[in-house]
Design a protein around this motif. Sequence first.
Motif, mmCIF file in Angstrom:
data_model
loop_
_atom_site.group_PDB
_atom_site.id
_atom_site.type_symbol
_atom_site.label_atom_id
_atom_site.label_comp_id
_atom_site.label_asym_id
_atom_site.label_seq_id
_atom_site.Cartn_x
_atom_site.Cartn_y
_atom_site.Cartn_z
ATOM 1 N N GLU A 200 -7.390 13.042 -6.428
ATOM 2 C CA GLU A 200 -7.920 11.733 -6.048
ATOM 3 C C GLU A 200 -7.156 11.133 -4.873
ATOM 4 O OE1 GLU A 200 -7.694 9.273 -9.519
ATOM 5 O OE2 GLU A 200 -9.051 10.520 -10.716
ATOM 6 N N ASP B 168 3.763 5.436 8.642
ATOM 7 C CA ASP B 168 3.394 4.057 8.314
ATOM 8 C C ASP B 168 4.617 3.150 8.197
ATOM 9 O OD1 ASP B 168 0.659 4.699 8.150
ATOM 10 O OD2 ASP B 168 0.901 5.397 6.098
ATOM 11 N N PRO C 23 0.827 -1.213 0.000
ATOM 12 C CA PRO C 23 0.000 0.000 0.000
ATOM 13 C C PRO C 23 0.861 1.262 0.000
ATOM 14 C CG PRO C 23 0.137 -0.913 2.212
ATOM 15 C CD PRO C 23 0.852 -1.890 1.308
ATOM 16 N N PHE D 69 -6.804 11.601 -1.676
ATOM 17 C CA PHE D 69 -7.426 11.313 -0.388
ATOM 18 C C PHE D 69 -8.695 10.476 -0.514
ATOM 19 C CE2 PHE D 69 -4.898 15.168 0.356
ATOM 20 C CZ PHE D 69 -4.111 14.718 1.412
ATOM 21 N N THR D 70 -8.967 9.949 -1.707
ATOM 22 C CA THR D 70 -10.087 9.029 -1.877
ATOM 23 C C THR D 70 -9.622 7.615 -1.536
ATOM 24 O OG1 THR D 70 -9.571 8.609 -4.218
ATOM 25 C CG2 THR D 70 -11.043 10.458 -3.713
ATOM 26 N N GLU D 71 -10.562 6.710 -1.370
ATOM 27 C CA GLU D 71 -10.212 5.323 -1.033
ATOM 28 C C GLU D 71 -9.673 4.606 -2.278
ATOM 29 O OE1 GLU D 71 -12.251 1.387 1.082
ATOM 30 O OE2 GLU D 71 -13.388 3.236 0.815
ATOM 31 N N ASN D 72 -8.506 3.988 -2.128
ATOM 32 C CA ASN D 72 -7.867 3.213 -3.204
ATOM 33 C C ASN D 72 -7.730 3.994 -4.518
ATOM 34 O OD1 ASN D 72 -7.662 0.861 -1.571
ATOM 35 N ND2 ASN D 72 -9.812 0.389 -2.000
ATOM 36 N N PRO D 73 -7.051 5.121 -4.509
ATOM 37 C CA PRO D 73 -6.855 5.870 -5.761
ATOM 38 C C PRO D 73 -5.977 5.096 -6.736
ATOM 39 C CG PRO D 73 -5.435 6.738 -4.040
ATOM 40 C CD PRO D 73 -6.333 5.735 -3.369
#
Length: 494
Positions: free
Chosen positions: A307, A72, A66, A309-313
Motif C-alpha cells: 500500500e 523531502d 507527512p 505507493f498509494t495515496e495516503n496509506p
Amino acid sequence: MSIKSIAAKIFARKIYNQTLFWSGKPVETQLKVFKSLIESAKATEFGKDHHFDTITTIADFQKNVPIRDYEDLKTYIEKVKTGQENILWKGKPIYFAKTSGTTSGAKYIPLTKESMPSHINAARNAILHYINETGNAHFVDGKMIFLQGSPILTEKHGINFGRLSGIVAHFVPKYLQRNRMPSWETNCIEDWETKVNAIVEETIKEDMSVISGIPSWVQMYFEKLQEKSGGKKISEIFKNFNLFIYGGVNYEPYRAKFEKMIGKKVDSIELFPASEGFFAYQDSQKEKGMLLLLNSGIFYEFIKADEFFTENPKRYTIGEVQVGINYALIVSTNAGLWGYNIGDTVQFTSLAPYRVIVSGRIKHYISAFGEHVIANEVENAMKEATAETNIVINEFTVAPQITPASGLPYHEWLIEFEKEPENMQAFAEAIDDSMRKQNIYYDDLITGNVLQKVVITKVSKNGFQEYMKSQGKLGGQNKIPRLSNDRKIADNLK
C-alpha cells in the motif's frame, strides 16, 4: 573463568532484566517515547512548522507530519549542516553520518547527544543477551575485530562528519580497547583492499574470538587470511573464534561458504543498525528475528508495503501490526528525523516480544510485470535450492530481463559460485519452484506464459567485488542490492 567474564555475566543479567521490563509494555513504552520526542522538539523550526504545540495524540502527529524521505527533509538538513541550531532537534547535532543514497547521492544523517548512546548501547546489549542466554562469556578475554569504515572525521561549523561505523569507533568502551582490533592506524586506511591486507597482517597471529562486519567484506577478509596462511581453515588460524556478529544483509546466503571457510559452525548475532538509528538486534539464539528496540528514542510507524505507493496509506503503530506482513519502516527519532522512510521493509516474526526480520528495501524489488518480488523471497529461494547440496554461493543479485533476444521475458539470477551445481538446469528449477510457492503473482505470470522460468547467469570470480570497486563502493557499509527493478547492476556485471 576471568574476572572480566564473570563481570560480563553479571552485567548481562542486569541488561536482560531491563529488557524484559520495557519489552513487556510495548505500547506504553512507545507512547512514552512519542510524547518525549514531541515535547523536546516543540521549539525547533520543524516543530513550529508542523504545529507540535497542538499535538497531543499520535493521530495529531500523523495529520501534521507527512511521510518523508531524505529529499523531502533536505531543506532542513542543509540548514543544520551550516551550523544553524534548533532546526530539526534542539541545539545542533554532534555528528553527521555520511551514507550513500540509492537515488539522491550522498546523504547526511544527523546524530545527536541524545541519539548517539543508543547506537553504542544496542551493539553492547546484543552481546550481553547472547552471554545471558548461552552462558558463554570466555570470548571477552580474546581479541575482537570490527571491520568498519575509517574513523577519520572532518569538522564543519562545530559538527563532525564521517561514516557511521567510523564515528562509532570513537566510542569503544575502555574495557574493550585492549582487546579491539585492528589498530587505530590501520583502521584509518581509506582504501579498502589496502586496509584488509593490513588487517590480515595484524590479526593472523592473534587470538581472535569475535569477528564482526558485513558478511561480504568479512568473506574478503577470510579469503585473504587463507591466502596468507597457505589455505588453512579460519578455525585453524583462530582456534578460539566462536562468535560472528553481522548486520546490513541476510547472513543465510553466505552461511554455507562461511562454514566451509571457517571449518566449523560458529554462533552468530544479527544486528539492524543504520545511520538513522539502531533499530533491532538478535536477542536469542533460539527464536527467529531481532528484538525491535522500542525504548531507544525512536518512535516507529509501519506502512504495508503493497500500500506504500498509494495515496495516503494507513500508518500503523506498534500495537496494530501483524506477523508475516511486509511493512515499510517509518521512524521519528531523537536525532531530528520525523515521519522518515528509511527505505527498509520488515516483517514481524513475533509480537511478544516484538521481533522483526529485514525483508528488503521498499525501492529494491522486481515488479516489471506486477509480481512485486522482494529480497526476502529471493533469499529464501536461494536457501532452499542450496539446502542439503554441496553448492556454495559467494554472492548473487536478481534483475528482470524484459527484452530478451528471443523468447519470453524472465528473471535473471546473476550468481558468483564458489562451487557450482552439477546440474544447473535442476538448480534453476529449484529456485523457480521456491519463488512460485512464495509469490502467487510470480506463479501466475509463469503459469500464464507471461514470463519464462528463472535464467541463471554465472558471474566470474570476484566479479561482484570488481563491480563494487568500479562504483567506488568497495568495503565499509556498502553492499550489493539483492535485487533491482532495472538492469543497471546486471548489465555492469555482464
